[in-house]
Motif scaffolding. Structure first.
Motif, PDB file in Angstrom:
ATOM      1  N   LEU A 164       0.827  -1.206   0.000  1.00 51.58           N
ATOM      2  CA  LEU A 164       0.000   0.000   0.000  1.00 51.58           C
ATOM      3  C   LEU A 164       0.864   1.259   0.000  1.00 51.58           C
ATOM      4  CD1 LEU A 164      -2.850   1.199   0.129  1.00 51.58           C
ATOM      5  CD2 LEU A 164      -2.700   1.103   2.621  1.00 51.58           C
ATOM      6  N   SER A 165       1.946   1.241   0.760  1.00 53.40           N
ATOM      7  CA  SER A 165       2.844   2.404   0.799  1.00 53.40           C
ATOM      8  C   SER A 165       3.520   2.622  -0.548  1.00 53.40           C
ATOM      9  CB  SER A 165       3.891   2.216   1.898  1.00 53.40           C
ATOM     10  OG  SER A 165       4.755   1.124   1.590  1.00 53.40           O
ATOM     11  N   LEU A 166       3.867   1.536  -1.232  1.00 56.83           N
ATOM     12  CA  LEU A 166       4.457   1.668  -2.561  1.00 56.83           C
ATOM     13  C   LEU A 166       3.462   2.299  -3.536  1.00 56.83           C
ATOM     14  CD1 LEU A 166       6.422  -1.689  -3.030  1.00 56.83           C
ATOM     15  CD2 LEU A 166       7.370   0.594  -2.648  1.00 56.83           C
ATOM     16  N   ALA A 243       6.558   6.093   6.822  1.00 53.42           N
ATOM     17  CA  ALA A 243       5.836   5.754   8.056  1.00 53.42           C
ATOM     18  C   ALA A 243       4.800   4.677   7.788  1.00 53.42           C
ATOM     19  CB  ALA A 243       5.167   7.001   8.626  1.00 53.42           C
ATOM     20  N   LEU A 244       4.112   4.787   6.642  1.00 54.91           N
ATOM     21  CA  LEU A 244       3.071   3.812   6.321  1.00 54.91           C
ATOM     22  C   LEU A 244       3.663   2.442   6.019  1.00 54.91           C
ATOM     23  CD1 LEU A 244       0.092   3.178   5.676  1.00 54.91           C
ATOM     24  CD2 LEU A 244       0.539   3.945   3.328  1.00 54.91           C
ATOM     25  N   GLY A 245       4.705   2.402   5.196  1.00 55.80           N
ATOM     26  CA  GLY A 245       5.245   1.117   4.775  1.00 55.80           C
ATOM     27  C   GLY A 245       6.276   0.531   5.708  1.00 55.80           C
ATOM     28  N   GLY A 246       6.905   1.358   6.536  1.00 53.55           N
ATOM     29  CA  GLY A 246       7.929   0.854   7.428  1.00 53.55           C
ATOM     30  C   GLY A 246       7.442   0.656   8.850  1.00 53.55           C
ATOM     31  N   VAL A 277      11.443  -7.474   8.932  1.00 51.82           N
ATOM     32  CA  VAL A 277      10.811  -6.169   8.687  1.00 51.82           C
ATOM     33  C   VAL A 277      11.831  -5.043   8.852  1.00 51.82           C
ATOM     34  CG1 VAL A 277       9.066  -4.536   9.508  1.00 51.82           C
ATOM     35  CG2 VAL A 277       8.501  -6.959   9.308  1.00 51.82           C
ATOM     36  N   LEU A 278      12.607  -5.120   9.939  1.00 52.03           N
ATOM     37  CA  LEU A 278      13.552  -4.044  10.247  1.00 52.03           C
ATOM     38  C   LEU A 278      14.765  -4.040   9.317  1.00 52.03           C
ATOM     39  CD1 LEU A 278      13.477  -4.250  14.148  1.00 52.03           C
ATOM     40  CD2 LEU A 278      12.497  -2.456  12.715  1.00 52.03           C
TER      41      LEU A 278
END
Length: 572
Positions: A164-166, A243-246, A277-278
């Motif tokens: 979604l962030s992409l 912020a949204l994707g990470g 994820v990180l």
């Protein structure tokens, strides 16, 4: 977009690209094993009461990091093989396009900015884009593979907000492209305006036009600053994407952790998923957002600007090179010529008239910055008058075959090559006897002998300014153009050498115009033109002594050589 991608694709060579892909495999290893190693270290090691096993699994991270560093080193070793061909192609396009446009009578429209600034932007951005795409694929694929190995359920939780962030980032690219284009256009306008002011700085200072020069660049500076601020506002949206994707995938995983544990997922699996994820998804997203939003955007917009200006293969899209014209004579005529360096500058020449008959020897004198070199540029067609006409043999000078006239400026052009190649640059078919005669005529024979003869190699940085001038003067003499202009082309020679050069050019058939830095040049000329910034006085030496106060003042300042040793030529 397709055009820009086609140009970039043409620069990609198969062997360096394959090498880059192969070296990327070991670089992906640290990300691919990071979560798995952490999960096993917890589940099979520390939580099971076997710290040695836990430490062994963590040690695999050190080994993977070493392998990844070797892969990164190999990647950057081959990066230049992909980037430099594109830069070389763009330099050729920009230079060829600028030269064609000038020959066709077009004006300078930012070629300097394209060559010195935009080409380097494309070069750096192209290299950055290669690194960005490769890093994104390495990190994202390695993280997905690792998550599938540790816990496929975690992938279903973290992947949707990542995608979604992409999509959100892709939606902002259109606005970013338009603002980047506005920035590049503003940068070109600023470079063109400042270049015009700097080129006419001497004349602006001489005419008291500093305020006009500042006014010429004030509006382009404001436009460029506004365009950069607008671009910065778009860049702020990238923080929301990150912020949204990470952040959201990590929060979603933490929120779902109790449910995952109740369904059999171990604590090591949870921590391993967070590690992916990180160390995988977050860096991959940051790389693509910051990279494509910066380097990728600059690449597409700037490369598109260069291609728009140069056209296919580097030819300017709107310029057609006219067929060169040979004039019917060599008389030079200027009628009502007005020229200024920019729309706000005071004219250097205003309503200027001049007639130079065939075979004349004219010296142009006046204070520094008064417009002598500007006059030479107009006569040669390097500059276009704002008003009036400049004719050579009844034909506008911008339409003439370049071989009709030769201009030698103060800074002589000598290139690395043989002496013969430097001398025959304007007349490639010249024979050895003609070369020797030209060298002897201008007094460059001792220099050529010292260098090792016509076939010796010339290194320009090992020559003095006067030696470079001698070679350029010999080249101009050998060209045998009907009109020769020497724009302080002997300023680094001593008076005796200068006299030999001017007398050599004056003795042969053709018109000679000398922009003089010593009044001795005026005493040798048939006629003298005195420029004072307001009016012009034309006549012989004796006539100007009687009626030109400025000419008498220049004579009075002359102390380089006693007047008695200078032989004047009779009027003709």
């Amino acid at each position: 977009m397709r055009r820009e991608l086609a140009v970039c694709g043409a620069a990609l060579r198969r062997r360096p690209l394959l090498a880059l892909a192969l070296w990327s495999l070991p670089e992906a290893l640290p990300t691919a094993v990071s979560g798995l190693a952490v999960a096993r270290a917890l589940d099979a090691g520390f939580l099971a009461g076997r710290p040695g096993t836990g430490l062994a699994w963590l040690a695999t991270l050190l080994v993977a990091a070493a392998v990844g560093a070797a892969g990164a080193r190999g990647v950057y070793r081959h990066l230049g093989d992909l980037v430099e061909p594109l830069r070389d192609d763009l330099v050729r396009r920009v230079v060829d396009g600028a030269l064609r446009r000038r020959v066709a009578g077009g004006a300078e429209d930012g070629a300097v900015a394209r060559l010195t600034h935009q080409v380097e932007i494309v070069r750096d951005a192209f290299a950055g884009l290669i690194v960005i795409v490769r890093s994104f694929l390495v990190l994202a694929v390695a993280a997905v593979v690792g998550l599938l190995a540790v816990a496929p359920a975690i992938l279903l939780i973290v992947l949707p907000p990542f995608l979604l962030s992409l999509a959100f980032f892709a939606g902002t690219l259109g606005m970013a492209v338009s603002r980047q284009r506005a920035y590049v256009a503003a940068d070109e306008r600023l470079a063109t305006a400042s270049g015009a002011v700097l080129a006419g700085a001497r004349d602006l200072l001489a005419q008291g036009g500093e305020e006009h020069g500042a006014a010429m660049v004030a509006a382009p500076v404001r436009e460029q600053a506004a365009a950069e601020r607008a671009l910065a506002r778009v860049a702020a949206l990238r923080s929301l994407t990150l912020a949204l994707g990470g952040g959201v995938p990590l929060l979603a995983l933490l929120a779902a952790a109790p449910t995952l544990v109740t369904h059999g997922l171990t604590a090591g699996g949870i921590v391993g998923g967070m590690t992916y994820v990180l160390r995988g998804l977050q860096p991959a997203l940051g790389t693509v957002v910051q990279g494509l939003g910066g380097s990728g955007l600059r690449l597409v917009v700037t490369l598109g600007r260069i291609l728009d200006a140069t056209g296919p293969g580097g030819a300017p899209a709107a310029a057609q090179r006219p067929d060169p014209v040979r004039p019917s004579g060599t008389d030079i005529t200027l009628r009502r010529v007005t020229f200024a360096y920019g729309p706000y500058a005071e004219p250097v020449l205003r309503g200027f008239d001049l007639d130079i008959p065939p075979g004349d020897h004219l010296a142009v004198v006046g204070p520094s910055g008064i417009g002598k070199s500007t006059l030479a540029g107009l006569v040669c067609g390097l500059l276009s008058p704002d008003e009036g006409v400049v004719l050579l043999g009844g034909t506008p000078v911008r339409r003439l075959d370049p071989a009709v006239r030769v201009l030698i400026p103060q800074e002589a052009y000598v290139f690395t090559g043989t002496v013969r190649e430097n001398l025959t640059y304007l007349r490639p078919a010249a024979g050895s006897a003609e070369i020797d005669a030209a060298v002897t005529a201008v007094g460059a024979d001792r220099l050529v002998a010292r260098l090792g003869g016509p076939d010796a190699t010339v290194c320009p940085d090992r020559l003095s300014a006067g030696e470079r001038q001698l070679l350029a003067l010999a080249r101009a003499y050998l060209a045998d153009a009907p009109v020769t202009l020497l724009d302080e082309a002997t300023c680094h020679l001593d008076p005796a050498a200068e006299r030999q050069v001017e007398e050599a050019f004056a003795a042969r058939a053709g018109t000679l115009v000398v922009i003089a830095h010593r009044v001795s040049s005026a005493l040798r000329a048939r006629r003298v033109l005195v420029l004072d910034g307001v009016s012009a006085a034309l006549g012989t030496h004796d006539e100007l002594v009687d009626r030109s106060p400025l000419y008498r003042e220049l004579l009075g300042r002359w102390t380089a050589e006693p007047l008695a040793t200078v032989h004047t030529q009779p009027d003709s």
